[in-house]
Design an enzyme around this catalytic site. Structure first.
Site, mmCIF file in Angstrom:
data_model
loop_
_atom_site.group_PDB
_atom_site.id
_atom_site.type_symbol
_atom_site.label_atom_id
_atom_site.label_comp_id
_atom_site.label_asym_id
_atom_site.label_seq_id
_atom_site.Cartn_x
_atom_site.Cartn_y
_atom_site.Cartn_z
ATOM 1 N N ASP A 1 35.611 50.844 47.752
ATOM 2 C CA ASP A 1 36.587 50.386 48.741
ATOM 3 C C ASP A 1 36.544 48.855 48.814
ATOM 4 O O ASP A 1 35.508 48.285 49.168
ATOM 5 C CB ASP A 1 36.204 51.009 50.092
ATOM 6 C CG ASP A 1 37.142 50.635 51.210
ATOM 7 O OD1 ASP A 1 37.962 49.703 51.037
ATOM 8 O OD2 ASP A 1 37.050 51.267 52.275
ATOM 9 N N CYS B 1 45.416 50.029 49.109
ATOM 10 C CA CYS B 1 44.691 49.274 48.073
ATOM 11 C C CYS B 1 44.535 50.092 46.788
ATOM 12 O O CYS B 1 45.261 49.879 45.812
ATOM 13 C CB CYS B 1 43.317 48.828 48.572
ATOM 14 S SG CYS B 1 43.373 47.681 49.966
ATOM 15 N N ARG B 2 43.574 51.019 46.767
ATOM 16 C CA ARG B 2 43.210 51.686 45.520
ATOM 17 C C ARG B 2 44.254 52.664 44.992
ATOM 18 O O ARG B 2 44.612 52.634 43.806
ATOM 19 C CB ARG B 2 41.861 52.402 45.689
ATOM 20 C CG ARG B 2 40.706 51.445 45.901
ATOM 21 C CD ARG B 2 39.471 52.156 46.412
ATOM 22 N NE ARG B 2 39.665 52.658 47.770
ATOM 23 C CZ ARG B 2 38.807 53.409 48.437
ATOM 24 N NH1 ARG B 2 37.681 53.792 47.837
ATOM 25 N NH2 ARG B 2 39.047 53.791 49.673
ATOM 26 N N SER B 3 44.743 53.564 45.853
ATOM 27 C CA SER B 3 45.660 54.586 45.305
ATOM 28 C C SER B 3 47.035 54.036 44.913
ATOM 29 O O SER B 3 47.585 54.473 43.899
ATOM 30 C CB SER B 3 45.757 55.812 46.225
ATOM 31 O OG SER B 3 46.270 55.485 47.488
ATOM 32 N N CYS C 1 43.398 57.680 48.250
ATOM 33 C CA CYS C 1 42.270 56.892 48.770
ATOM 34 C C CYS C 1 42.261 57.035 50.285
ATOM 35 O O CYS C 1 42.821 58.009 50.807
ATOM 36 C CB CYS C 1 42.367 55.427 48.319
ATOM 37 S SG CYS C 1 43.838 54.553 48.904
ATOM 38 N N ASN D 1 45.695 54.198 51.525
ATOM 39 C CA ASN D 1 46.906 54.177 50.671
ATOM 40 C C ASN D 1 47.578 52.794 50.663
ATOM 41 O O ASN D 1 48.792 52.685 50.551
ATOM 42 C CB ASN D 1 47.913 55.281 51.086
ATOM 43 C CG ASN D 1 49.034 55.528 50.078
ATOM 44 O OD1 ASN D 1 50.132 55.919 50.461
ATOM 45 N ND2 ASN D 1 48.788 55.314 48.811
HETATM 46 P P1 4NP Z 1 42.224 51.886 50.429
HETATM 47 O O1 4NP Z 1 41.493 50.671 51.211
HETATM 48 O O2 4NP Z 1 41.602 53.166 50.962
HETATM 49 O O3 4NP Z 1 41.883 51.618 49.012
HETATM 50 O O4 4NP Z 1 43.710 51.769 50.740
HETATM 51 C C1 4NP Z 1 41.349 50.634 52.594
HETATM 52 C C2 4NP Z 1 42.399 50.251 53.392
HETATM 53 C C3 4NP Z 1 42.236 50.182 54.766
HETATM 54 C C4 4NP Z 1 41.007 50.508 55.320
HETATM 55 C C5 4NP Z 1 39.968 50.896 54.523
HETATM 56 C C6 4NP Z 1 40.129 50.965 53.144
HETATM 57 N N1 4NP Z 1 40.844 50.384 56.722
HETATM 58 O O5 4NP Z 1 39.701 50.630 57.188
HETATM 59 O O6 4NP Z 1 41.785 50.080 57.456
#
Ligand code: 4NP
Length: 162
Positions: free
Chosen positions: A126, A14-16, A9, A12
């Site tokens: 996201d 939340c989703r992945s 993602c 790294n």
């Molecule tokens: P992820 O979520 O890609 O699922 O881990 C996010 C985590 C952090 C951010 C965006 C999405 N950020 O903008 O910091």
């Protein structure tokens, strides 16, 4: 040789990591831990070394999944290291393929939602700037997609659990 999966993602956190730990949970339940190995990474460097997001960990825990791991960034060597690279959304997918300048590994890169059978979504949204329902949605979508992915791997690699 186990089949090596990398979930990717943006951050790294939340989703992945959710996908990695959900898939590990399903793989253990199926007795296939020797045959399928999972990891996760982010396309960005924003959260390198961080634990999974607390809100994401709470949503996962409510479904019996404990999120383990620390964020790392996707790197060129991951193309060689992993058999299948599973992107959470189109942006991650494009950013991964951008690093494969010769198109040598493009067949290894897929969208995780391609394996979902009960949800229509083509991407895992996201959840970072949204509310609790977004994190619950990530878990629901990933449970569906990871079940489909496991079934796909079992049939294509003729895997049997123990
Ligand atoms: P992820 O979520 O890609 O699922 O881990 C996010 C985590 C952090 C951010 C965006 C999405 N950020 O903008 O910091």
């Amino acid at each position: 040789m186990p089949c090596k999966l990398l979930f990717v993602c943006l951050g790294n956190i939340c989703r992945s990591p959710s996908a990695e730990n959900i898939m590990n949970h399903l793989v253990e339940q199926a007795g296939l831990s020797d045959s399928i190995v999972c990891d996760s990474a982010g396309t960005s460097s924003y959260h390198i070394g961080s634990s999974p997001d607390r809100r994401m960990a709470a949503a996962a825990k409510s479904r019996g999944i404990i999120l383990k791991g620390q964020a790392r960034q996707f790197q060129q060597s991951d193309f060689e290291e992993f058999d299948l690279i599973l992107a959470m959304d189109q942006e991650n997918y494009r950013n991964i393929l951008f690093l494969d300048s010769q198109g040598k590994y493009q067949d290894r890169v897929k969208l995780i939602c391609d394996f979902a059978s009960h949800h229509q979504e083509r991407e895992v949204p996201d959840p970072y700037y949204g509310g609790t329902e977004g994190f619950n949605k990530v878990i629901d979508l990933l449970l569906d997609a990871c079940e489909g992915l496991l079934e796909n791997l079992i049939s294509t690699h003729e895997l049997t659990g123990k």
